[in-house]
Each structure stands twice: as structure tokens, then as C-alpha cells.
Design an enzyme around this catalytic site. Structure first.
Site, mmCIF file in Angstrom:
data_model
loop_
_atom_site.group_PDB
_atom_site.id
_atom_site.type_symbol
_atom_site.label_atom_id
_atom_site.label_comp_id
_atom_site.label_asym_id
_atom_site.label_seq_id
_atom_site.Cartn_x
_atom_site.Cartn_y
_atom_site.Cartn_z
ATOM 1 C CB THR A 127 68.521 10.285 -37.372
ATOM 2 O OG1 THR A 127 68.678 11.250 -36.329
ATOM 3 C CG2 THR A 127 69.781 10.277 -38.223
ATOM 4 C CG HIS A 158 63.422 2.062 -31.462
ATOM 5 N ND1 HIS A 158 64.568 2.679 -30.995
ATOM 6 C CD2 HIS A 158 62.451 3.020 -31.453
ATOM 7 C CE1 HIS A 158 64.302 3.942 -30.708
ATOM 8 N NE2 HIS A 158 63.033 4.183 -30.991
ATOM 9 C CB SER A 208 66.183 12.422 -34.085
ATOM 10 O OG SER A 208 65.258 11.439 -33.677
#
Length: 291
Positions: free
Chosen positions: A124, A162, A72
Site C-alpha cells: 500500500t 514498519h 496489503s
């Protein structure tokens, strides 16, 4: 005679095996399809693929566990001493990104002080959530448990990454906020979520060769979309072909092939804002392998 044999052996390129770690998701599988199935000539490089969720990869990168790893951008300031960014392989959201969901819609301003499920301390998604709203109670859960955590009432809202960004409604949840859209309103830039990093300690030739192969693997998948998508479906956690195709298109695109000046500016802006807000521990300049 022995000396001539020795020279011949020395002329052969030494086989280099690199541990390459990425998420077990359809977008990463799509990106690495050509490498994983040996569609490309890798010369003296050999890749050992390791699949782990992004927060585990962030944590293991702190120990320099893998030669090449997805990570990330939130984690980058903690990793920059030992890793450098590869020039391809990043995930960006252009006016979309992690979303905040809840069972009912309190409104975006209603997130102040709430218990919010977060898919990992170094993701993030967590960084951008803090840029949006500093005052909330994080509930750290694996990324694939965020929806059920919110649905069960164990958190009042959750930040979804996701494929959950496309399937949250199936869990009976509502979208409160798209952090990628908010980021665009704030900066007019795409939201950089994660990239691929390579150890600085590797020799220059190996680093450049690996960078070139990763870019070629992404280009191969984009050029051979159907076969790469069929491979990636096995990592889609129940996504049908149409939804998987949509998800892959969100995060494997022209930004993935090459950050470009605007993409690099977006990464630096994220890092700078995280530092200015006191979320990131130090100011760092994003460094990229030049090929």
C-alpha cells in the site's frame, strides 16, 4: 454395535488446520499472541502460523498459498476473487502512515522524477506514493533495506514502513513526507494499509469461527497488553520496549479490532482512487466476512 460407534465418531467435530500467515513484526505478533500461545479455546480449529514479509505474502496470496493471510490493500483487487476480508486485524494510520525519507530535504515537490526505494510492488505504501506523485522511478527493495538503500545513495528517497518509521533518524535520514498525513488532508479518513484475508473456498462455519477467534486474539492482547508486548518484543528487530510499545499502539488499536463504517469507507476510497488514477487494474468493492 458398529453403527452406533460410527455415529459417535461422526458427531465429533472434524479438526480443521488453517495456515495463517502474517508479517514477522511486533504489531502482528502482538495481534496474534493469544492464538500463537494457545490462550484461547479454538475448538476444532488449529492454526499453523507462517511468518513472512508483507510483499512475500502479497505474492503468495496470488497463488492462494495460505488459508488466512495478511495482505496489503494495494493487493486486494488482485486477490478479491479468491479471498474475502476478515472484519478485524487491519492496520490503519490515523494521520500517519508510511513516510518518505531522504539524506537531505528537497521538499515534498522535489520527489518528481527521483529514484525512490519502494518496499514492494504490491505494498500500500507504493500505491499511496503513486497517488501522491506518479512521475518517479521506483527501486524495489525489501522493506528492511529501504533505509540503507537511501543512506548509501542508491536511491534519492525511500518509502519506509514498519518500525523504520520510528528509527529512520538513526540512519542519518530526514523525513520528507508522511503519506498518512497527506492522505488525511486529501480525504479526512484514516489510511488503510493492510488487512487479513481468508479463502472464500473454506466452508462458512470455518470462516465465521476463524473470524471470531482472530477478533478475540486482538482483544486479548489489548486487555493483557504487558504480556502480549513482552511476547511481541522478540519480533521488534532491535526495538526497545518503549519504542515497540509506541509502534504497536500505532497499528493495533480500535481500528484493528473493528473497521467500523469509517474504516470500511477508507478502504473503499483507497481502492476507488487507485482505480480512478489508473494504478489499479479494476474497480472492486471491498467485501467482508459478516459474523
Amino acid at each position: 454395535m458398529p453403527s452406533s460407534v460410527q455415529k459417535t465418531d461422526e458427531a465429533k467435530p472434524r479438526k480443521v488446520t488453517l495456515k495463517l500467515a502474517h508479517s514477522p513484526d511486533s504489531d502482528d505478533a502482538f495481534m496474534f499472541y493469544a492464538l500463537a500461545t494457545r490462550k484461547l479455546r479454538s475448538n476444532n480449529l488449529e492454526f499453523k502460523h507462517v511468518l513472512e514479509d508483507i510483499e512475500s505474502l502479497n505474492q503468495k496470496a496470488l497463488q492462494q498459498t495460505y488459508d488466512i493471510t495478511a495482505a496489503s490493500f494495494h493487493a486486494y483487487p488482485y486477490l478479491a476473487e479468491h479471498y474475502i476480508l476478515l472484519p478485524s486485524g487491519a492496520s490503519f494510520g490515523e494521520r500517519y502512515g508510511p513516510i518518505v525519507v531522504a539524506r537531505s530535504a528537497p521538499g515534498a515537490k522535489g520527489l518528481h522524477g527521483k529514484r525512490i526505494a519502494i518496499p514492494g510492488k504490491m505494498t500500500t505504501a507504493y500505491l499511496v506514493m503513486q497517488l501522491y506523485e506518479r512521475e518517479f522511478e521506483p527501486v524495489y527493495v525489501p522493506f528492511d533495506k529501504v533505509l540503507e538503500t537511501v543512506a548509501r545513495g542508491e536511491a534519492e528517497a525511500g518509502v519506509v514502513i514498519h518500525e523504520g518509521q520510528l528509527t529512520f533518524a538513526q540512519a542519518g535520514l530526514k523525513k520528507i513526507l508522511d503519506l498518512g498525513e497527506w492522505w488525511h488532508q486529501e480525504t479526512k479518513l484514516p489510511l488503510p494499509l493492510g488487512g487479513n484475508l481468508i479463502l472464500r473456498s473454506l466452508d462458512r462455519r470455518t470462516v465465521r469461527a476463524a473470524a471470531k477467534l482472530l477478533t478475540e486474539s486482538i482483544q486479548y492482547a489489548l486487555d493483557n497488553r504487558e504480556e502480549a508486548l513482552n511476547y511481541a518484543l522478540q519480533f521488534g528487530r532491535g526495538l526497545d520496549t518503549s519504542t515497540a510499545d509506541r509502534f504497536v499502539a500505532m497499528y493495533v488499536n480500535e481500528w484493528t479490532l473493528d473497521y467500523g463504517d469509517r474504516g470500511r469507507q477508507a478502504v473503499q476510497t483507497l481502492l476507488d482512487r487507485g482505480f480512478e488514477k489508473g494504478i489499479l487494474p479494476q474497480q472492486v468493492k471491498a467485501e467482508f466476512v459478516e459474523v
